[in-house]
Design an enzyme around this catalytic site. Sequence first.
Site, PDB file in Angstrom:
ATOM      1  N   CYS A   1       7.011  27.006  22.203  1.00 45.27           N
ATOM      2  CA  CYS A   1       5.582  26.981  22.546  1.00 45.27           C
ATOM      3  C   CYS A   1       4.820  28.181  22.009  1.00 45.27           C
ATOM      4  CB  CYS A   1       5.413  26.872  24.057  1.00 45.27           C
ATOM      5  SG  CYS A   1       5.962  25.291  24.725  1.00 45.27           S
TER       6      CYS A   1
ATOM      7  N   ASN B   1       5.367  21.765  17.224  1.00 48.35           N
ATOM      8  CA  ASN B   1       6.518  22.014  18.086  1.00 48.35           C
ATOM      9  C   ASN B   1       6.804  20.846  19.013  1.00 48.35           C
ATOM     10  OD1 ASN B   1       8.557  23.443  19.637  1.00 48.35           O
ATOM     11  ND2 ASN B   1       6.981  23.721  21.179  1.00 48.35           N
ATOM     12  N   GLU B   2       6.059  20.704  20.097  1.00 46.76           N
ATOM     13  CA  GLU B   2       6.306  19.644  21.074  1.00 46.76           C
ATOM     14  C   GLU B   2       5.062  18.795  21.282  1.00 46.76           C
ATOM     15  OE1 GLU B   2       9.736  21.385  24.093  1.00 46.76           O
ATOM     16  OE2 GLU B   2       7.640  21.508  24.658  1.00 46.76           O
TER      17      GLU B   2
ATOM     18  N   GLU C   1      13.024  32.042  20.318  1.00 48.77           N
ATOM     19  CA  GLU C   1      11.629  32.128  20.744  1.00 48.77           C
ATOM     20  C   GLU C   1      11.439  33.440  21.491  1.00 48.77           C
ATOM     21  OE1 GLU C   1       8.037  29.660  22.919  1.00 48.77           O
ATOM     22  OE2 GLU C   1      10.074  28.861  22.994  1.00 48.77           O
TER      23      GLU C   1
END
Length: 663
Positions: A246, A377-378, A50
């Site tokens: 993120c 993603n989350e 990331e």
Amino acid sequence: MASKFASFAALALGLTMSVNVSAQKAQSFVVKANQPKATVAPTMWGLFFEDINLGADGGIYAELVKNRSFEFYNPMMGWKEQKRGGGEGTLLVHNRSEVNPANPRFLRLQVKSDQGDYGLINEGFRGMGIKQGNQYDFSVMARQHEGSKVALNIELVNAKGEKIGTATLAPSGNEWKKYNVSFTATATEPKAQMIVWAKGKGAIDLDMISLFPKDTWKNRPGGLRADMVQLLADMKPGFLRFPGGCIVEGRTLDERFQWKKTVGKPEERELIVNRWNTEFNHRPTPDYYQSFGLGFFEYFQLSEDIGAEPVPILNCGMACQFNTGEVVPLDQLDPYIQDALDLIEFANGPATTKWGKLRTDMGHPAPFNLKYLGIGNEQWGEQYIERYKVFEKALTAKYPEIQLISTTGPFPDGPEFEYLDKTLRSMNDARVDVIDEHYYRPAKWFRENATRYDSYDRKGPKIFAGEYAAQSVAIASPDNKNSWEMALSEAAFMTGLERNADVVTMTSYAPLFAHAEGWQWTPDMIWVDNLRAYGTPNYYVQKLFSTNAGTNVVPVLLGNQAVTGQDGYYASATIDKKTNELILKVVNTSDKAQNADFTIEGVKRLQGKGTHTELTSQKLDQVNSFEEPKAISPTQKQVNVKGNKVSMSLKPHSVNVFRVKTS
């Protein structure tokens, strides 16, 4: 990144700092080498990337010029006007959005006097790391104005302002054109800056002012930092997950990662603000942007270079729920779904397709052989399930061979996790191939959860442990350290991941990189500055597991039970059918030296000698550093094998890997 905004007091770490060097009576273990229980997926041990902590721009992407195209919100950030010897002129940023909306700004440099020098200086990313004897490639997009003959002198200067490299360019013509020149540095300097001097009266327009070292990974022009990539290649990872994290979500949907804006010519890629720019009050980073010189083509290429499966993660129509929580209505998801379909075409399609042709035009006619795709993603809640189903239906209809990765949110437990885990496992109207779980927790949690997957449904979706790291203080604390205790506890947990390889098929530590002067989040696996890079103890743990994976899990037992913390022991074992080897991993988390006897059942014989690789420190708070990059690093020795028994002396607080040939 997982649950970055949660904060809680650090739990008791549970490991004493003292070391008892007297070994106890040997424990007797049994390895049943003829009872393979699970196949170890080639993707078992991988990498998560990331762009956080200056991971891309200022990190692995080797560009040395910050804000090379004047597209930061402050167009001159990173640049300053320079004068000497009576030089005079003006710098003015212009906008050509109607011609090039992805890269609208450029700089007009007007030289008003032929006396002295006039120009601008770039500070780089916390300076520029320059090495004596290395060659550097300067390039610029430029055009002269009518009647102007402005030449450019390029200078690298050290922290004292002394020249350590020079070159000259003479752009010509009033049409935009790329100009290049190379030169050799005369000194090593971690904090160099670059000056572009203009010679001759008149005006010249400049854009994409760039400087790269020649010695990038595989010597690719405009490529990646070779030392950072080498650390990744040395791990022999099974996959590379990208671009996050993120980053995928964005603080808002306008700031989400859009892969189509990261491919094609670098000068036509649209820069955006990095979501870590203002995320943490303890580490504000106002100059953190994404140039996308490292884009999806480069991610795929890097995956191929290091022998890793590419695992892209795409936005599912939801911004980060820790920030705005912005969502796209279900009936407006078509562009997001089309992006996913087009990405598969870009990766795998023939040159006769639109996106396959772009890949070919960028220099890679062969497909990248994409097999996995992450949806979100989350994310959590019902809104994620609703969107996942829409994506799954469209992707399965056109590309049923692609394995889809879903998520259980940012936490390893709690209501968000429980809802998603239960819902994803019980869905009858959508396919769920792989579920991504994240855990950033104290060291003690990792040791206590070595049995986490022992009871998971063997017929359910596979597990991707997509982000994990032991936290020495608390989640998102700037005081977290990559200490030996954290790495040791992760190793204990990883034996449980390996033991459950029939359920867990992908795992990756996170985050990957951190710049010593540009980080936002700790801990991190690899630390860099402008000239150096080193692996943490966590890196060496990950590397030990990934380079000693084996092909099939076999039981290793203590008192007829899996080894999950008894007397501080954690263990897992595999056989490698390719090399006819037994690979035994044993973690001693106790403060005592321990002797252990391993009886290997189910083999005709063992070779008389094997190798014992050891990773240890008597100091649980020990870290690696630029000054001592290998304070904690593996050592290897030969061990004798008698019959079908292996005896090992295990140091306190140690990770041990034993390999021996079998027949």
